[in-house]
Design a protein around this motif. Structure first.
Motif, mmCIF file in Angstrom:
data_model
loop_
_atom_site.group_PDB
_atom_site.id
_atom_site.type_symbol
_atom_site.label_atom_id
_atom_site.label_comp_id
_atom_site.label_asym_id
_atom_site.label_seq_id
_atom_site.Cartn_x
_atom_site.Cartn_y
_atom_site.Cartn_z
ATOM 1 N N UNK A 220 10.229 42.422 71.669
ATOM 2 C CA UNK A 220 9.079 42.520 72.568
ATOM 3 C C UNK A 220 8.569 43.966 72.576
ATOM 4 N N UNK A 221 9.495 44.930 72.633
ATOM 5 C CA UNK A 221 9.119 46.348 72.624
ATOM 6 C C UNK A 221 8.461 46.747 71.306
ATOM 7 N N UNK A 222 8.971 46.199 70.201
ATOM 8 C CA UNK A 222 8.344 46.495 68.901
ATOM 9 C C UNK A 222 6.866 46.096 68.913
ATOM 10 N N UNK A 223 6.580 44.887 69.357
ATOM 11 C CA UNK A 223 5.191 44.421 69.382
ATOM 12 C C UNK A 223 4.366 45.198 70.396
ATOM 13 N N UNK A 224 4.963 45.499 71.560
ATOM 14 C CA UNK A 224 4.250 46.241 72.600
ATOM 15 C C UNK A 224 3.875 47.640 72.138
ATOM 16 N N UNK A 225 4.688 48.226 71.268
ATOM 17 C CA UNK A 225 4.370 49.551 70.717
ATOM 18 C C UNK A 225 3.036 49.523 69.980
ATOM 19 N N UNK A 226 2.826 48.479 69.180
ATOM 20 C CA UNK A 226 1.571 48.347 68.433
ATOM 21 C C UNK A 226 0.424 47.989 69.380
ATOM 22 N N UNK A 227 0.712 47.184 70.389
ATOM 23 C CA UNK A 227 -0.313 46.841 71.376
ATOM 24 C C UNK A 227 -0.787 48.093 72.117
ATOM 25 N N UNK A 228 0.131 49.014 72.375
ATOM 26 C CA UNK A 228 -0.235 50.284 73.010
ATOM 27 C C UNK A 228 -1.174 51.082 72.120
ATOM 28 N N UNK A 229 -0.799 51.195 70.846
ATOM 29 C CA UNK A 229 -1.602 51.982 69.905
ATOM 30 C C UNK A 229 -3.029 51.472 69.820
ATOM 31 N N UNK A 230 -3.191 50.160 69.786
ATOM 32 C CA UNK A 230 -4.524 49.572 69.620
ATOM 33 C C UNK A 230 -5.132 49.106 70.947
#
Length: 740
Positions: A480-490
């Motif tokens: 979940x954190x891995x995906x959220x990291x990319x969601x933060x960036x974009x």
């Protein structure tokens, strides 16, 4: 006539921003003043052409500046004002952004090699456009007294430049020369001779000690490997100029731009011609960089026998230096002389230091061009502590990351601040580094921690550390954190689907995830599909010994003859094969990283990892043209089963196997994602996880998914490996705080 007051926030301190404002004001014949404050830069301008100021500022903006906000208002005219001045910085609550350490600029390089310059061959040369920043700064606002340069009293010449608004070094806080600044303990002429004599030298650099040696000497490289206990892991190298890099490596326009950027990172490049196979055994690429400090240029200048100006810019030099981290195996980068003498003398008797304090280690960043854009593999020098913009973000979240390639993340004023790479938290050295990084980033950004985020794994250090803060804490699932990291960036807030392909992620005591297709809706997620799970034979040992995953797969395929063949070179296999018959008692894993290990072992490419990811990297290096095995996979009950692919790999040579493994895996992942996107009517898809550092896998998936009209998001600002986890943890925690 009109008078305006402006507040400009962002990356605007320590980069010559105020002198730029001063010169523009003079050009427009404006009066007023400019000052650094806690929020950024504040100024007042008055005159007939105040409305032209903003346009000229954009035109002459310092190259590393990043304006986040620009607010102006009309204020009363001051009738008797006659000049424009730069005022002393204000000490107020810090809200401004800060500049990372910046590679030496072209103007300073010219002065460095100019015999008529007072900075001639001075290794600490800098100006407002380059030099040490993050690694030497205690507090903001960024002033000399708040840096480790405070103990060096400027000579008259440096003081004059520091006070001259027309100078490139006006308020360049690290300004110094050989009369008044820091110095090295040994001459670069002698250091160059030692390296030419195939000696290893430890040199204190910008963010810590570096081990430097002749990359063209196999014996020297072998000696360094033995002493550093780094038997096969590739070394990064430094070449003197771009012409030399082009000679030895394939280098695209995008890669050249990255090599020459202000961040000056290590860039992973493919060999054009291999000058020494011992640099990167079994691989076709490794890390390459250009000199990024005056020290590196001074060293190379003598190492190359003092080349002329034209030669320095245009000549191909068939000389290459290993430039690798000054540390013992797996431990933190060493920054002070006492520890260097204690530890690095086990590697070399030549330890060269300087007398400027480094506040905490900052290693070289590692990057790669994937899909024609830069991708960060290790985020450190040049990129930290650059902000990552957020939205409706709570101030005071501290995310502790996980275990491997760790970073921490702090939130403030709708921004996320990621630390530099901290290493693997399996030893005292790196744990102390983690504690230092937390203290330094809190202090630098003036942040009071109010919430803690950490991984769900109960046994790792960061989870245990979270309890010591006595603050509200949030355990965030790894993927979940891995995906959220990319969601933060974009800045993605709507529901998204994402493949997370990595080596290890805790989910419960019975299973380890690592090949997951997830749906994320804010603080919630659900699994849509995953790679078929296999027994994780030996637990953590499986990540170091790929044959263990190969054995699990052979047992699942019911191929006893192949197990016997595998056992010929490994006496453990026969015993462990019996245990696999009771695999219902074993931990199961869907890890894509272990799939790469298994393929490498089944093809007899790599049976044991001497460094993380070795088997996968050697497998990738053999790919010539990715191919898809027809009927190579099947999706049953949302589990991707590659049994036919595994059977096929047992019948082919290594190159064919590598081609079919990459092509088939990518095709299956794309098809599964496409079907889930269509069924859920979600058109946004994320690709992340350490396995997607694999350029071949990532580019196939990116290109094919786009052909289906899917919007694909791939991490660029932070690593897709565990180095980006803390960012995702902070994002999910922020969502949970707002929910509560």
């Amino acid at each position: 006539m009109q008078r305006l007051e402006l507040q400009i926030n962002g990356v605007v301190q320590g980069i010559g921003f105020r002198p730029s404002v001063y010169r523009i004001a003079k050009k427009l014949k404006l009066t007023g003043w400019v000052i650094n404050n806690g929020a950024g830069v504040r100024l007042q301008i008055q005159g007939e052409r105040v409305n032209d100021f903003a346009e000229l500022l954009q035109q002459y903006l310092p190259s590393v500046a990043d304006i986040q906000s620009f607010n102006s208002k009309i204020i009363p005219v001051q009738l008797h004002e006659t000049e424009f001045v730069i005022k002393t910085s204000q000490t107020t609550e810090i809200e401004t952004d800060f500049v990372p350490d910046i590679a030496i600029c072209d103007a300073c390089i010219k002065e460095l090699f100019n015999p008529n310059s007072r900075f001639y061959l001075y290794p600490f040369i800098n100006c407002t456009q380059c030099g040490a920043r993050y690694s030497i700064t205690h507090h903001l606002p960024y002033d000399r007294l708040k840096t480790t340069m405070h103990e060096f009293i400027m000579c008259n010449e440096c003081e004059a430049e520091y006070q001259d608004p027309s100078s490139r070094r006006y308020h360049a806080e690290p300004i110094a020369c050989e009369k008044c600044g820091p110095a090295y303990s040994e001459s670069f002429l002698k250091i160059a001779k030692l390296i030419n004599d195939n000696q290893i030298v430890a040199i204190k650099a910008l963010g810590g000690y570096q081990l430097i040696a002749n990359a063209l000497s196999p014996a020297t490289v072998d000696m360094l490997r033995v002493k550093k206990q780094r038997l096969f892991k590739p070394f990064a190298v430094m070449l003197f100029n771009l012409a030399s890099i082009r000679y030895f490596y394939h280098c695209t326009v995008a890669e050249e731009k990255l090599l020459l950027s202000a961040e000056r990172p290590i860039v992973l490049l493919k060999f054009r011609k291999s000058f020494n196979t011992a640099i990167a055994p079994g691989l076709t690429e490794h890390g390459v960089m250009l000199p990024y400090t005056g020290m590196h240029y001074c060293l190379y200048y003598y190492y190359l026998n003092q080349p002329s100006e034209i030669d320095r810019e245009e000549k191909v030099f068939p000389h290459c230096l290993i430039v690798t981290s000054g540390n013992l195996l797996g431990q933190a980068l060493i920054t002070n002389e006492a520890k260097a003498e204690q530890h690095l003398t086990k590697i070399t008797s030549h330890v060269v230091s300087h007398n400027r304090e480094i506040l905490l280690p900052v290693d070289d960043s590692i990057t790669k061009i994937i899909d024609n854009k830069p991708t960060i593999i290790r985020r450190a020098r040049g990129y930290v502590p650059t902000r990552i913009n957020g939205k409706d973000t709570t101030t005071g979240i501290l995310a502790l990351g996980c275990y491997l390639k760790n970073t921490i993340c702090l939130t403030k004023n709708n921004a996320f601040y990621l630390s530099q790479y901290l290493g693997t938290l399996d030893n005292k050295s790196n744990i102390e580094f983690l504690d230092q990084a937390i203290t330094h980033l809190k202090q630098l950004l003036n942040i009071e921690v109010r919430f803690i985020a950490h991984d769900q794994h109960p046994d790792i250090y960061t989870t245990q550390l979270a309890a010591f803060f006595d603050l509200p804490s949030f355990a965030i699932q790894h993927h979940h954190a891995h995906l959220a990291s990319v969601m933060t960036e974009y800045q993605l807030d709507e529901p998204v689907i994402g493949w997370v392909l990595d080596g290890f992620g805790y989910i419960n005591t019975e299973a380890v995830w690592g090949g997951e297709l997830l749906l994320v809706e804010g603080a919630q997620f659900q699994q849509l599909a995953q790679l078929k799970s296999y027994s994780l034979l030996g637990g953590d040992k499986a990540a170091k010994e790929p044959w263990r995953m190969a054995l699990s797969i052979l047992q699942d395929l019911n191929l006893p003859q192949k197990i016997e063949e595998l056992a010929k070179n490994n006496i453990k296999i026969a015993t462990l094969a019996k245990l696999l018959k009771h695999d219902n008692l074993m931990l199961q894993t869907s890890s894509c990283g272990r799939y790469f290990d298994a393929a490498s072992a089944l093809l007899n490419i790599c049976q044991a990892n001497t460094y993380e990811g070795e088997a996968a990297m050697r497998l990738e290096a053999l790919v010539t043209k990715p191919l898809v095995l027809e009927d190579g996979w099947v999706l049953r009950e949302n589990k991707l089963d590659f049994s036919q692919l595994w059977r096929y790999l047992l019948t082919v040579d290594t190159v064919t196997g590598a081609n079919y493994f990459h092509g088939t895996l990518a095709a299956a992942l794309v098809e599964t994602a496409r079907k889930k996107c269509n069924s859920l009517r979600i058109n946004k898809l994320i690709l992340t996880g350490g396995c997607l550092q694999n350029k071949i896998l990532a580019e196939i998936m990116l290109q094919q998914l786009r052909q289906f009209g899917i919007e694909v998001y791939y991490p660029r600002l932070v690593p897709c490996n565990d180095g980006g986890l803390s960012l995702g943890q902070a994002w999910v925690t922020n969502k949970l705080i707002y929910q509560n």
